[in-house]
Motif scaffolding. Sequence first.
Motif, PDB file in Angstrom:
ATOM      1  N   LEU A   1       0.823  -1.212   0.000  1.00 19.16           N
ATOM      2  CA  LEU A   1       0.000   0.000   0.000  1.00 19.16           C
ATOM      3  C   LEU A   1       0.856   1.261   0.000  1.00 19.16           C
ATOM      4  O   LEU A   1       0.466   2.286  -0.567  1.00 19.16           O
ATOM      5  CB  LEU A   1      -0.933   0.002   1.210  1.00 19.16           C
ATOM      6  CG  LEU A   1      -2.000  -1.104   1.225  1.00 19.16           C
ATOM      7  CD1 LEU A   1      -2.831  -1.037   2.497  1.00 19.16           C
ATOM      8  CD2 LEU A   1      -2.896  -1.005   0.004  1.00 19.16           C
TER       9      LEU A   1
ATOM     10  N   SER B   1      -2.843   3.957  -1.033  1.00 24.81           N
ATOM     11  CA  SER B   1      -3.807   3.477  -0.042  1.00 24.81           C
ATOM     12  C   SER B   1      -5.175   3.195  -0.644  1.00 24.81           C
ATOM     13  O   SER B   1      -6.020   2.569  -0.001  1.00 24.81           O
ATOM     14  CB  SER B   1      -3.936   4.508   1.084  1.00 24.81           C
ATOM     15  OG  SER B   1      -4.304   5.771   0.543  1.00 24.81           O
TER      16      SER B   1
ATOM     17  N   SER C   1      -6.448  -0.394  -0.527  1.00 25.19           N
ATOM     18  CA  SER C   1      -6.562  -1.055   0.775  1.00 25.19           C
ATOM     19  C   SER C   1      -7.688  -2.079   0.808  1.00 25.19           C
ATOM     20  O   SER C   1      -7.542  -3.167   1.368  1.00 25.19           O
ATOM     21  CB  SER C   1      -6.771  -0.003   1.871  1.00 25.19           C
ATOM     22  OG  SER C   1      -6.900  -0.614   3.128  1.00 25.19           O
TER      23      SER C   1
END
Length: 617
Positions: A210, A215, A218
């Motif tokens: 990540l 991110s 995720s």
Amino acid sequence: MLDIIQLLPDNIANQIAAGEVIQRPASAVKELLENAVDAGATEIRLIVNDAGKSLIQVIDNGKGMSETDARMCFERHATSKIKNIDDLFHIRTMGFRGEALASIAAVAQVEVKTRRPQDELGTFIQIENSVVLKQEPCACPAGTSICMKNLFFSVPARRNFLKSNASEMRHIVDEFIHVAMAFPQLFFSLTSNGQQLFHLEAGNLKQRVLQVLGSQYSSKLVQVKEETDYMNIYGFVGKPDAARKTRGEQYFFVNNRYIRSAYLNHAVGSAFADLISKDSFPLYVLYIDLDPAQVDINVHPTKQEIKFEDEKIVYAFVQAAVKHALAQFSIAPSLDFTLNADIQQLDAVNKPFTEQRKETLSGSQLFKTFTQSHQAHKIEPDEKSELKHWKEFFTAPKTEDISIALTQPEGESNTGFSLYDKPAAHQLAEDTLLLQLHTTYIIAATQSGFLLVHQQLSHERILYERYSTAIHGRQVATQRSLFPVTLTLSPPDAVLLSELLPDLAALGYLVEPFGKDSFVIQGTPADLPQGNEKHSIELLIEQFKHFSSDVKFSRREKLVRCLSRQQAIKAGQQLTQQEMRSLVEELFTCNTPNITPTGSPTYIEFKEDYLDRMFGR
């Protein structure tokens, strides 16, 4: 007669080896980072200036070297990894060939500071063109700092073959990511021209993935983990909705070494076969651990291509592991037994099947045909059969039932055309009614027949010529946004976008840097609909990164082709009469209206005599 065969001097031999091992700054980055990992470092810092052309420095806190080792490491074929021939078949370290530092010293000015934790003083060595200029004790932290300056200063011809700074920087970032993702338990940082691009804290594998990919993934990762006596595989694959239309983020590691393998890539693709469309590519970061004796990693100078002793087993194992992971997380297709609410409204569900209805149906001749023994083949005579009206399905419709007629335009007749000659422009009369078929094709009548125009491919040709003109002089008008959009990218994509900014400006995109890895979209081309600027830039970067073609196009050509493909109206979009007319008329003002930049036809012409022959007239 004089002998003509002689041994090459060491400095020339090293430069020849450098041509194989150090092809560009990124090659040196890879070798130095791998050496730092092998030295047992827990923190590794990479510093580059001018995309590595003027400076590449790797600082680690590993075990360091003694004074003798610091001098010996620059000799040809000097390595601490191999003692006998059997060691070649059980390699678990990264750098082992013993050519990297000797090759670097042959093509750059090198300075080394190194100290073992148990020593009070370290060693400083300065080398230029394979010659040691200085060697002396020095005070330095435990570990090693290797500094390369002025790459290829002694081989100017090689330096001339390097690409632009932005292009070379992309390669450096790629190599940095390959090593950083292989060792998530280590700290890595990358600083370019005084600005830190990466700061990757030590952590677990998912955290590192990540950190590098972003991110936003995720919630889109599915864990893969399978262990057997022969090999282990672990890592992550993206859910089907994370697949992209271009070859996205795909990483394979074998024994913590990044590799390229079309064979294993196909194995993952086949596991996704029923989950994503054929023109999409899945995301994956997969690690394979197996006995080093089962793999040959020394088949290529960069060690990014390897050979497995039994490729079929590895292929089957990778495919099965990915399929199992997707099934475990309920990603794989399954039968849906939930009842659709719409079904409740159907007559078959709503109305009861009464005895009267049952008698009516069971008394029909068609029911008897399929239920009586040995009667499935029986066909009743026309006067009794309930299928006697079947011929009506094939009866031609009456003329008055056709609601849309195409008006023949007045004007000069046009001759046929070759795909290799510019065809004569087809002039559409003002009263010509255009017809959109399947929201994909446009039918336009001509004096001698009609045209079948593909709306997406035609618009792609129009935009390609418009953008080609703009990028070579006539700049596209920019419409400034009332509310500028901020775009944050991963470091590799940010480097790429920085390289494209001048060319994007010529095409009407006003994008400005806004701190680390962020940009502000201040304006877009005037003829582009507002409101989707962020997705447009992200998609453009993705297409540009993975532009596939057998021909080596320039950066500008790739950008123009990507943009014209992206901005073209798509098949399935409803068009008005005015939009269809504008599209067809603009198509025939192009220099090459009959084919797209990739060679697909934009329209097909049906001549009147050909239509007559089709109907036997």
